[in-house]
Design an enzyme around this catalytic site. Sequence first.
Site, mmCIF file in Angstrom:
data_model
loop_
_atom_site.group_PDB
_atom_site.id
_atom_site.type_symbol
_atom_site.label_atom_id
_atom_site.label_comp_id
_atom_site.label_asym_id
_atom_site.label_seq_id
_atom_site.Cartn_x
_atom_site.Cartn_y
_atom_site.Cartn_z
ATOM 1 N N CYS A 22 0.833 -1.219 0.000
ATOM 2 C CA CYS A 22 0.000 0.000 0.000
ATOM 3 C C CYS A 22 0.864 1.265 0.000
ATOM 4 C CB CYS A 22 -0.899 -0.065 1.238
ATOM 5 S SG CYS A 22 -1.625 1.484 1.759
ATOM 6 N N CYS A 25 0.206 3.735 2.859
ATOM 7 C CA CYS A 25 0.726 3.169 4.114
ATOM 8 C C CYS A 25 2.199 3.512 4.285
ATOM 9 C CB CYS A 25 0.554 1.649 4.127
ATOM 10 S SG CYS A 25 -1.154 1.100 4.034
#
Length: 98
Positions: A22, A25
Amino acid sequence: MTFNEIINADKPVLVDFFATWCGPCKTLAPILIDVKKEMGEAITIIKVDVDKSAQAAQQYQVQGVPTLILFKNGKILWRQSGLVPKASLITAIKKFII
Protein backbone atom coordinates in the site's frame (compact mmCIF):
# COMPACT_ATOMS: atom_id res chain seq x y z
CA MET A 1 2.26 -9.61 24.60
CA THR A 2 -0.82 -10.32 22.50
CA PHE A 3 -2.74 -7.81 20.41
CA ASN A 4 -5.65 -7.93 22.87
CA GLU A 5 -3.35 -7.35 25.85
CA ILE A 6 -1.86 -4.32 24.12
CA ILE A 7 -5.18 -2.68 23.17
CA ASN A 8 -6.67 -3.37 26.60
CA ALA A 9 -3.96 -1.34 28.28
CA ASP A 10 -4.76 1.79 30.26
CA LYS A 11 -2.42 3.74 27.97
CA PRO A 12 -3.89 4.81 24.59
CA VAL A 13 -2.79 2.60 21.70
CA LEU A 14 -2.85 3.76 18.09
CA VAL A 15 -3.06 0.77 15.75
CA ASP A 16 -2.01 1.25 12.14
CA PHE A 17 -3.64 -1.44 10.01
CA PHE A 18 -1.45 -1.46 6.90
CA ALA A 19 -0.28 -3.56 3.96
CA THR A 20 3.24 -3.80 2.55
CA TRP A 21 1.92 -3.16 -0.98
CA CYS A 22 0.00 0.00 0.00
CA GLY A 23 1.50 3.32 -1.17
CA PRO A 24 -0.34 5.57 1.33
CA CYS A 25 0.73 3.17 4.11
CA LYS A 26 4.36 3.79 3.21
CA THR A 27 3.72 7.54 3.30
CA LEU A 28 2.09 7.21 6.73
CA ALA A 29 5.01 5.30 8.32
CA PRO A 30 7.31 8.33 8.86
CA ILE A 31 4.31 10.41 10.02
CA LEU A 32 3.68 7.84 12.76
CA ILE A 33 7.35 7.99 13.79
CA ASP A 34 7.05 11.78 14.11
CA VAL A 35 3.80 11.45 16.08
CA LYS A 36 5.49 9.02 18.50
CA LYS A 37 8.43 11.41 18.94
CA GLU A 38 6.06 14.26 19.73
CA MET A 39 3.65 12.29 21.96
CA GLY A 40 6.36 10.25 23.69
CA GLU A 41 5.27 7.85 26.40
CA ALA A 42 1.69 9.17 26.37
CA ILE A 43 0.81 6.74 23.58
CA THR A 44 1.77 3.35 22.17
CA ILE A 45 1.79 2.94 18.39
CA ILE A 46 1.71 -0.48 16.79
CA LYS A 47 1.47 -1.61 13.19
CA VAL A 48 -0.67 -4.56 12.09
CA ASP A 49 -0.10 -6.06 8.64
CA VAL A 50 -3.61 -6.92 7.37
CA ASP A 51 -2.22 -9.68 5.14
CA LYS A 52 -0.48 -11.41 8.07
CA SER A 53 -3.17 -10.62 10.67
CA ALA A 54 -6.37 -10.99 8.68
CA GLN A 55 -8.30 -12.01 11.79
CA ALA A 56 -7.56 -8.73 13.60
CA ALA A 57 -8.41 -6.73 10.46
CA GLN A 58 -11.66 -8.64 10.09
CA GLN A 59 -12.54 -8.25 13.77
CA TYR A 60 -12.37 -4.44 13.45
CA GLN A 61 -13.95 -4.34 9.98
CA VAL A 62 -10.92 -2.82 8.33
CA GLN A 63 -12.10 -2.33 4.74
CA GLY A 64 -9.15 -0.36 3.41
CA VAL A 65 -5.59 0.47 4.33
CA PRO A 66 -4.26 2.42 6.01
CA THR A 67 -6.82 2.42 8.79
CA LEU A 68 -5.88 3.95 12.13
CA ILE A 69 -7.77 2.97 15.28
CA LEU A 70 -7.13 4.51 18.69
CA PHE A 71 -7.86 2.16 21.61
CA LYS A 72 -7.87 2.66 25.35
CA ASN A 73 -8.88 -0.10 27.77
CA GLY A 74 -10.01 -2.14 24.75
CA LYS A 75 -12.49 0.50 23.58
CA ILE A 76 -12.28 2.27 20.24
CA LEU A 77 -11.97 6.00 20.86
CA TRP A 78 -11.35 7.11 17.27
CA ARG A 79 -10.82 5.61 13.84
CA GLN A 80 -9.89 6.96 10.44
CA SER A 81 -9.17 5.34 7.09
CA GLY A 82 -6.77 6.80 4.58
CA LEU A 83 -3.76 9.02 4.93
CA VAL A 84 -3.95 11.36 7.92
CA PRO A 85 -1.66 14.42 8.12
CA LYS A 86 0.55 14.58 11.22
CA ALA A 87 -1.16 17.68 12.66
CA SER A 88 -4.64 16.15 12.28
CA LEU A 89 -3.48 12.91 13.84
CA ILE A 90 -1.94 14.63 16.87
CA THR A 91 -5.07 16.78 17.31
CA ALA A 92 -7.31 13.68 17.22
CA ILE A 93 -5.13 11.78 19.71
CA LYS A 94 -4.88 14.72 22.12
CA LYS A 95 -8.67 14.95 22.32
CA PHE A 96 -8.64 11.58 24.04
CA ILE A 97 -5.50 11.57 26.14
CA ILE A 98 -5.48 14.97 27.78
